[in-house]
Design a protein around this motif. Structure first.
Motif, PDB file in Angstrom:
ATOM      1  N   GLU A  13     -39.659  47.940  38.890  1.00 53.21           N
ATOM      2  CA  GLU A  13     -38.377  46.513  38.777  1.00 53.21           C
ATOM      3  C   GLU A  13     -38.884  45.973  37.135  1.00 53.21           C
ATOM      4  O   GLU A  13     -38.217  44.878  36.623  1.00 53.21           O
ATOM      5  N   THR A  14     -40.203  46.704  36.408  1.00 50.27           N
ATOM      6  CA  THR A  14     -40.380  45.606  35.748  1.00 50.27           C
ATOM      7  C   THR A  14     -40.338  47.007  34.116  1.00 50.27           C
ATOM      8  O   THR A  14     -40.032  48.537  34.233  1.00 50.27           O
ATOM      9  N   ASP A  15     -40.644  46.426  33.161  1.00 50.60           N
ATOM     10  CA  ASP A  15     -40.098  46.753  31.849  1.00 50.60           C
ATOM     11  C   ASP A  15     -41.812  47.799  31.554  1.00 50.60           C
ATOM     12  O   ASP A  15     -42.955  47.701  32.071  1.00 50.60           O
ATOM     13  N   LYS A  16     -41.949  47.975  30.341  1.00 49.04           N
ATOM     14  CA  LYS A  16     -42.828  48.697  30.128  1.00 49.04           C
ATOM     15  C   LYS A  16     -44.544  47.432  29.584  1.00 49.04           C
ATOM     16  O   LYS A  16     -45.626  47.518  29.870  1.00 49.04           O
ATOM     17  N   MET A  17     -44.148  46.574  29.223  1.00 51.71           N
ATOM     18  CA  MET A  17     -45.126  45.364  29.572  1.00 51.71           C
ATOM     19  C   MET A  17     -45.212  44.961  30.990  1.00 51.71           C
ATOM     20  O   MET A  17     -46.054  44.155  30.663  1.00 51.71           O
ATOM     21  N   GLY A  18     -44.923  45.015  32.032  1.00 55.40           N
ATOM     22  CA  GLY A  18     -44.986  44.668  33.707  1.00 55.40           C
ATOM     23  C   GLY A  18     -44.172  43.972  33.896  1.00 55.40           C
ATOM     24  O   GLY A  18     -44.550  43.027  34.599  1.00 55.40           O
ATOM     25  N   VAL A  19     -43.001  43.011  32.828  1.00 56.35           N
ATOM     26  CA  VAL A  19     -42.349  42.244  33.156  1.00 56.35           C
ATOM     27  C   VAL A  19     -40.999  42.424  34.055  1.00 56.35           C
ATOM     28  O   VAL A  19     -39.949  43.340  33.680  1.00 56.35           O
ATOM     29  N   ALA A  20     -40.685  41.905  35.016  1.00 54.19           N
ATOM     30  CA  ALA A  20     -38.788  41.499  35.747  1.00 54.19           C
ATOM     31  C   ALA A  20     -38.229  41.647  34.734  1.00 54.19           C
ATOM     32  O   ALA A  20     -38.393  40.596  33.782  1.00 54.19           O
ATOM     33  N   HIS A  21     -37.758  43.022  34.657  1.00 55.59           N
ATOM     34  CA  HIS A  21     -36.165  42.827  34.167  1.00 55.59           C
ATOM     35  C   HIS A  21     -35.001  41.908  35.187  1.00 55.59           C
ATOM     36  O   HIS A  21     -35.532  41.520  36.066  1.00 55.59           O
ATOM     37  N   HIS A  22     -34.159  42.070  33.923  1.00 56.16           N
ATOM     38  CA  HIS A  22     -33.654  40.175  34.250  1.00 56.16           C
ATOM     39  C   HIS A  22     -32.635  40.774  35.382  1.00 56.16           C
ATOM     40  O   HIS A  22     -32.140  39.891  36.176  1.00 56.16           O
ATOM     41  N   SER A  23     -32.490  42.000  35.012  1.00 53.39           N
ATOM     42  CA  SER A  23     -30.919  42.409  36.538  1.00 53.39           C
ATOM     43  C   SER A  23     -31.587  42.559  38.152  1.00 53.39           C
ATOM     44  O   SER A  23     -30.537  42.667  38.873  1.00 53.39           O
ATOM     45  N   CYS A  24     -32.755  41.662  37.751  1.00 55.65           N
ATOM     46  CA  CYS A  24     -33.447  42.260  39.406  1.00 55.65           C
ATOM     47  C   CYS A  24     -33.005  40.808  39.813  1.00 55.65           C
ATOM     48  O   CYS A  24     -33.274  41.208  41.115  1.00 55.65           O
ATOM     49  N   TYR A  25     -32.731  39.714  38.652  1.00 59.89           N
ATOM     50  CA  TYR A  25     -33.060  38.198  39.745  1.00 59.89           C
ATOM     51  C   TYR A  25     -31.808  38.266  40.777  1.00 59.89           C
ATOM     52  O   TYR A  25     -31.482  37.686  42.178  1.00 59.89           O
ATOM     53  N   PRO A  26     -30.490  39.130  40.190  1.00 59.65           N
ATOM     54  CA  PRO A  26     -29.146  38.463  41.242  1.00 59.65           C
ATOM     55  C   PRO A  26     -29.423  39.278  42.773  1.00 59.65           C
ATOM     56  O   PRO A  26     -28.881  39.375  43.452  1.00 59.65           O
ATOM     57  N   ILE A  27     -30.516  40.911  42.380  1.00 65.59           N
ATOM     58  CA  ILE A  27     -30.670  41.835  43.951  1.00 65.59           C
ATOM     59  C   ILE A  27     -31.664  40.236  44.703  1.00 65.59           C
ATOM     60  O   ILE A  27     -31.151  40.903  46.006  1.00 65.59           O
ATOM     61  N   TRP A  28     -32.433  40.000  43.697  1.00 64.21           N
ATOM     62  CA  TRP A  28     -33.616  39.102  44.491  1.00 64.21           C
ATOM     63  C   TRP A  28     -32.579  38.169  45.621  1.00 64.21           C
ATOM     64  O   TRP A  28     -32.845  37.794  46.619  1.00 64.21           O
ATOM     65  N   PHE A  29     -31.680  37.516  44.764  1.00 70.13           N
ATOM     66  CA  PHE A  29     -30.254  36.519  44.903  1.00 70.13           C
ATOM     67  C   PHE A  29     -30.175  36.626  47.031  1.00 70.13           C
ATOM     68  O   PHE A  29     -30.245  36.736  47.297  1.00 70.13           O
ATOM     69  N   GLU A  30     -29.753  38.462  45.852  1.00 67.73           N
ATOM     70  CA  GLU A  30     -29.057  39.069  46.958  1.00 67.73           C
ATOM     71  C   GLU A  30     -29.896  39.003  48.939  1.00 67.73           C
ATOM     72  O   GLU A  30     -29.571  38.650  49.920  1.00 67.73           O
ATOM     73  N   ALA A  31     -31.221  39.069  48.181  1.00 69.87           N
ATOM     74  CA  ALA A  31     -32.039  39.018  49.594  1.00 69.87           C
ATOM     75  C   ALA A  31     -32.336  38.075  50.226  1.00 69.87           C
ATOM     76  O   ALA A  31     -32.150  38.071  51.790  1.00 69.87           O
ATOM     77  N   GLY A  32     -32.462  36.437  49.072  1.00 70.43           N
ATOM     78  CA  GLY A  32     -32.224  35.143  49.638  1.00 70.43           C
ATOM     79  C   GLY A  32     -30.986  35.130  50.663  1.00 70.43           C
ATOM     80  O   GLY A  32     -30.607  34.638  51.267  1.00 70.43           O
ATOM     81  N   ARG A  33     -29.769  35.366  50.147  1.00 72.21           N
ATOM     82  CA  ARG A  33     -28.357  35.242  50.830  1.00 72.21           C
ATOM     83  C   ARG A  33     -28.717  35.802  52.370  1.00 72.21           C
ATOM     84  O   ARG A  33     -28.166  34.903  52.915  1.00 72.21           O
ATOM     85  N   THR A  34     -28.547  37.154  52.444  1.00 68.28           N
ATOM     86  CA  THR A  34     -28.808  37.843  53.760  1.00 68.28           C
ATOM     87  C   THR A  34     -29.796  37.337  54.922  1.00 68.28           C
ATOM     88  O   THR A  34     -29.133  36.822  55.699  1.00 68.28           O
ATOM     89  N   ASP A  35     -30.991  36.780  54.076  1.00 68.59           N
ATOM     90  CA  ASP A  35     -31.891  36.075  54.709  1.00 68.59           C
ATOM     91  C   ASP A  35     -31.440  34.460  55.419  1.00 68.59           C
ATOM     92  O   ASP A  35     -31.379  34.160  56.454  1.00 68.59           O
ATOM     93  N   TYR A  36     -30.513  34.215  53.877  1.00 64.66           N
ATOM     94  CA  TYR A  36     -30.219  32.848  54.657  1.00 64.66           C
ATOM     95  C   TYR A  36     -28.617  32.946  56.038  1.00 64.66           C
ATOM     96  O   TYR A  36     -29.312  32.483  56.179  1.00 64.66           O
ATOM     97  N   ILE A  37     -28.213  33.665  55.592  1.00 69.26           N
ATOM     98  CA  ILE A  37     -27.138  33.725  56.605  1.00 69.26           C
ATOM     99  C   ILE A  37     -27.747  34.145  57.881  1.00 69.26           C
ATOM    100  O   ILE A  37     -27.325  33.918  58.821  1.00 69.26           O
ATOM    101  N   LYS A  38     -28.519  34.734  58.025  1.00 69.80           N
ATOM    102  CA  LYS A  38     -29.409  35.255  59.354  1.00 69.80           C
ATOM    103  C   LYS A  38     -30.214  33.990  59.847  1.00 69.80           C
ATOM    104  O   LYS A  38     -29.856  34.041  61.516  1.00 69.80           O
ATOM    105  N   MET A  39     -30.038  32.854  59.564  1.00 69.74           N
ATOM    106  CA  MET A  39     -30.608  32.070  59.882  1.00 69.74           C
ATOM    107  C   MET A  39     -29.146  31.750  61.361  1.00 69.74           C
ATOM    108  O   MET A  39     -29.949  30.893  61.862  1.00 69.74           O
TER     109      MET A  39
END
Length: 140
Positions: A13-39
């Motif tokens: 998920e990171t670039d050469k500098m070890g920084v997470a790419h901006h495109s990962c955030y929507p994927i992380w949002f999806e993980a959060g949304r999935t957990d939210y619905i499971k509640m």
């Protein structure tokens, strides 16, 4: 009410500098949304089996600080608005520091429609899944 999803930033998920790419955030949002619905005792898979899909209609993300390789993150997810035809989620991405304090890295919003998976026409969630609709609505 909100969900708490813990993730660790992976090397892929990171670039050469070890920084997470901006495109990962929507994927992380999806993980959060999935957990939210499971509640609420139902999964995205079960919602889809009931003939409902929730396509993304809008997404925004504000970046404050960089997430880096092997950072431990927490994504807090909650519903901002809910109508019979639409839902919007709010996300906060924070780094869990070694001393267990948290540093805010980003926040965002996604909006989704409720659509019949066969006809691709909007549906009324209040009528199709009244229990889920009322449970979420009660937490707003």
């Amino acid at each position: 009410m909100h969900s708490r999803t813990k993730l660790t930033v992976r090397y892929a998920e990171t670039d050469k500098m070890g920084v997470a790419h901006h495109s990962c955030y929507p994927i992380w949002f999806e993980a959060g949304r999935t957990d939210y619905i499971k509640m609420y005792g139902i999964s995205y898979t079960e919602i889809e089996e009931k003939g409902i899909i929730m396509p993304l209609t809008d997404l925004s993300c504000k970046f404050i600080r960089s997430a880096k390789y092997e950072d431990n993150l927490i994504i807090r997810t909650k519903v901002m608005t809910l109508s019979a035809a639409r839902i919007s989620f709010n996300y906060t991405v924070k780094r869990i520091n070694e001393d267990q304090t948290e540093t805010e890295l980003a926040y965002g919003v996604t909006e989704h429609g409720f659509i019949d998976k066969d006809t691709f026409r909007p549906i009324n969630l209040r009528k199709r899944l009244p229990k889920l609709y009322e449970e979420i609505k009660a937490t707003l």
